[in-house]
Scaffold this motif. Sequence first.
Motif, PDB file in Angstrom:
ATOM      1  N   ALA A  35     -10.299  11.015 -61.443  1.00 23.41           N
ATOM      2  CA  ALA A  35     -11.735  10.745 -61.496  1.00 23.41           C
ATOM      3  C   ALA A  35     -12.223  10.177 -60.168  1.00 23.41           C
ATOM      4  O   ALA A  35     -13.297  10.546 -59.675  1.00 23.41           O
ATOM      5  CB  ALA A  35     -12.044   9.776 -62.632  1.00 23.41           C
ATOM      6  N   ILE A  36     -11.431   9.301 -59.557  1.00 22.68           N
ATOM      7  CA  ILE A  36     -11.817   8.715 -58.264  1.00 22.68           C
ATOM      8  C   ILE A  36     -11.830   9.787 -57.188  1.00 22.68           C
ATOM      9  O   ILE A  36     -12.736   9.834 -56.347  1.00 22.68           O
ATOM     10  CB  ILE A  36     -10.879   7.549 -57.900  1.00 22.68           C
ATOM     11  CG1 ILE A  36     -11.126   6.375 -58.846  1.00 22.68           C
ATOM     12  CG2 ILE A  36     -11.072   7.122 -56.451  1.00 22.68           C
ATOM     13  CD1 ILE A  36     -10.141   5.253 -58.696  1.00 22.68           C
ATOM     14  N   GLN A  37     -10.833  10.693 -57.189  1.00 22.37           N
ATOM     15  CA  GLN A  37     -10.807  11.770 -56.208  1.00 22.37           C
ATOM     16  C   GLN A  37     -12.014  12.688 -56.367  1.00 22.37           C
ATOM     17  O   GLN A  37     -12.616  13.108 -55.385  1.00 22.37           O
ATOM     18  CB  GLN A  37      -9.526  12.589 -56.338  1.00 22.37           C
ATOM     19  CG  GLN A  37      -8.318  11.923 -55.748  1.00 22.37           C
ATOM     20  CD  GLN A  37      -7.084  12.808 -55.856  1.00 22.37           C
ATOM     21  OE1 GLN A  37      -7.022  13.707 -56.687  1.00 22.37           O
ATOM     22  NE2 GLN A  37      -6.096  12.531 -55.041  1.00 22.37           N
ATOM     23  N   ARG A  40     -15.046  10.929 -54.934  1.00 23.98           N
ATOM     24  CA  ARG A  40     -15.056  10.922 -53.465  1.00 23.98           C
ATOM     25  C   ARG A  40     -15.432  12.283 -52.906  1.00 23.98           C
ATOM     26  O   ARG A  40     -16.160  12.381 -51.924  1.00 23.98           O
ATOM     27  CB  ARG A  40     -13.686  10.506 -52.925  1.00 23.98           C
ATOM     28  CG  ARG A  40     -13.428   9.041 -53.053  1.00 23.98           C
ATOM     29  CD  ARG A  40     -12.107   8.672 -52.419  1.00 23.98           C
ATOM     30  NE  ARG A  40     -11.849   7.256 -52.535  1.00 23.98           N
ATOM     31  CZ  ARG A  40     -10.701   6.696 -52.256  1.00 23.98           C
ATOM     32  NH1 ARG A  40      -9.688   7.437 -51.854  1.00 23.98           N
ATOM     33  NH2 ARG A  40     -10.538   5.399 -52.382  1.00 23.98           N
ATOM     34  N   LYS A  41     -14.912  13.348 -53.522  1.00 28.82           N
ATOM     35  CA  LYS A  41     -15.254  14.692 -53.049  1.00 28.82           C
ATOM     36  C   LYS A  41     -16.737  14.968 -53.230  1.00 28.82           C
ATOM     37  O   LYS A  41     -17.376  15.578 -52.376  1.00 28.82           O
ATOM     38  CB  LYS A  41     -14.431  15.740 -53.793  1.00 28.82           C
ATOM     39  CG  LYS A  41     -12.996  15.805 -53.343  1.00 28.82           C
ATOM     40  CD  LYS A  41     -12.237  16.876 -54.083  1.00 28.82           C
ATOM     41  CE  LYS A  41     -10.778  16.885 -53.667  1.00 28.82           C
ATOM     42  NZ  LYS A  41     -10.017  17.903 -54.400  1.00 28.82           N
ATOM     43  N   SER A  42     -17.297  14.531 -54.347  1.00 32.51           N
ATOM     44  CA  SER A  42     -18.715  14.779 -54.585  1.00 32.51           C
ATOM     45  C   SER A  42     -19.597  13.951 -53.648  1.00 32.51           C
ATOM     46  O   SER A  42     -20.690  14.376 -53.310  1.00 32.51           O
ATOM     47  CB  SER A  42     -19.078  14.483 -56.039  1.00 32.51           C
ATOM     48  OG  SER A  42     -18.968  13.102 -56.306  1.00 32.51           O
ATOM     49  N   MET A  43     -19.116  12.799 -53.222  1.00 34.65           N
ATOM     50  CA  MET A  43     -19.882  11.963 -52.300  1.00 34.65           C
ATOM     51  C   MET A  43     -19.645  12.347 -50.849  1.00 34.65           C
ATOM     52  O   MET A  43     -20.298  11.836 -49.959  1.00 34.65           O
ATOM     53  CB  MET A  43     -19.520  10.488 -52.499  1.00 34.65           C
ATOM     54  CG  MET A  43     -19.918   9.938 -53.854  1.00 34.65           C
ATOM     55  SD  MET A  43     -21.661  10.056 -54.182  1.00 34.65           S
ATOM     56  CE  MET A  43     -22.297   8.874 -53.028  1.00 34.65           C
ATOM     57  N   GLY A  44     -18.681  13.232 -50.575  1.00 40.65           N
ATOM     58  CA  GLY A  44     -18.421  13.660 -49.214  1.00 40.65           C
ATOM     59  C   GLY A  44     -17.547  12.696 -48.451  1.00 40.65           C
ATOM     60  O   GLY A  44     -17.491  12.766 -47.237  1.00 40.65           O
ATOM     61  N   GLY A  45     -16.823  11.820 -49.109  1.00 42.75           N
ATOM     62  CA  GLY A  45     -15.993  10.845 -48.423  1.00 42.75           C
ATOM     63  C   GLY A  45     -14.562  11.278 -48.239  1.00 42.75           C
ATOM     64  O   GLY A  45     -13.770  10.574 -47.654  1.00 42.75           O
ATOM     65  N   ASP A  46     -14.194  12.460 -48.713  1.00 39.51           N
ATOM     66  CA  ASP A  46     -12.823  12.927 -48.584  1.00 39.51           C
ATOM     67  C   ASP A  46     -12.667  13.629 -47.246  1.00 39.51           C
ATOM     68  O   ASP A  46     -13.135  14.740 -47.047  1.00 39.51           O
ATOM     69  CB  ASP A  46     -12.477  13.866 -49.735  1.00 39.51           C
ATOM     70  CG  ASP A  46     -10.995  14.143 -49.843  1.00 39.51           C
ATOM     71  OD1 ASP A  46     -10.625  14.918 -50.714  1.00 39.51           O
ATOM     72  OD2 ASP A  46     -10.206  13.587 -49.048  1.00 39.51           O
ATOM     73  N   ALA A  47     -11.989  12.997 -46.310  1.00 42.20           N
ATOM     74  CA  ALA A  47     -11.850  13.536 -44.957  1.00 42.20           C
ATOM     75  C   ALA A  47     -10.996  14.796 -44.944  1.00 42.20           C
ATOM     76  O   ALA A  47     -11.242  15.707 -44.165  1.00 42.20           O
ATOM     77  CB  ALA A  47     -11.246  12.482 -44.032  1.00 42.20           C
TER      78      ALA A  47
END
Length: 72
Positions: A35-37, A40-47
């Motif tokens: 859920a956290i991943q 993060r992907k939806s917020m654009g924080g996954d580098a």
Amino acid sequence: MGGIGIWQLVIVLLIVFLLFGTKRLKGLGSDVGEAIQGFRKSMGGDADAQVQQQQPPLTPQATVQQQTDRQA
């Protein structure tokens, strides 16, 4: 007085393990991680996802060109 000590935390963790068991807690932990991943992907924080999107896919012609460049 007023703070939670180490012994209170140990007792709470012991009760949680006894009530739920390790298999259920392991599944719960993996669900929370997924859920956290996703968040993060939806917020654009996954580098990592951003780096993969920026690189163009390799075509067979580009692969051959890279190999000939290395040999020369």
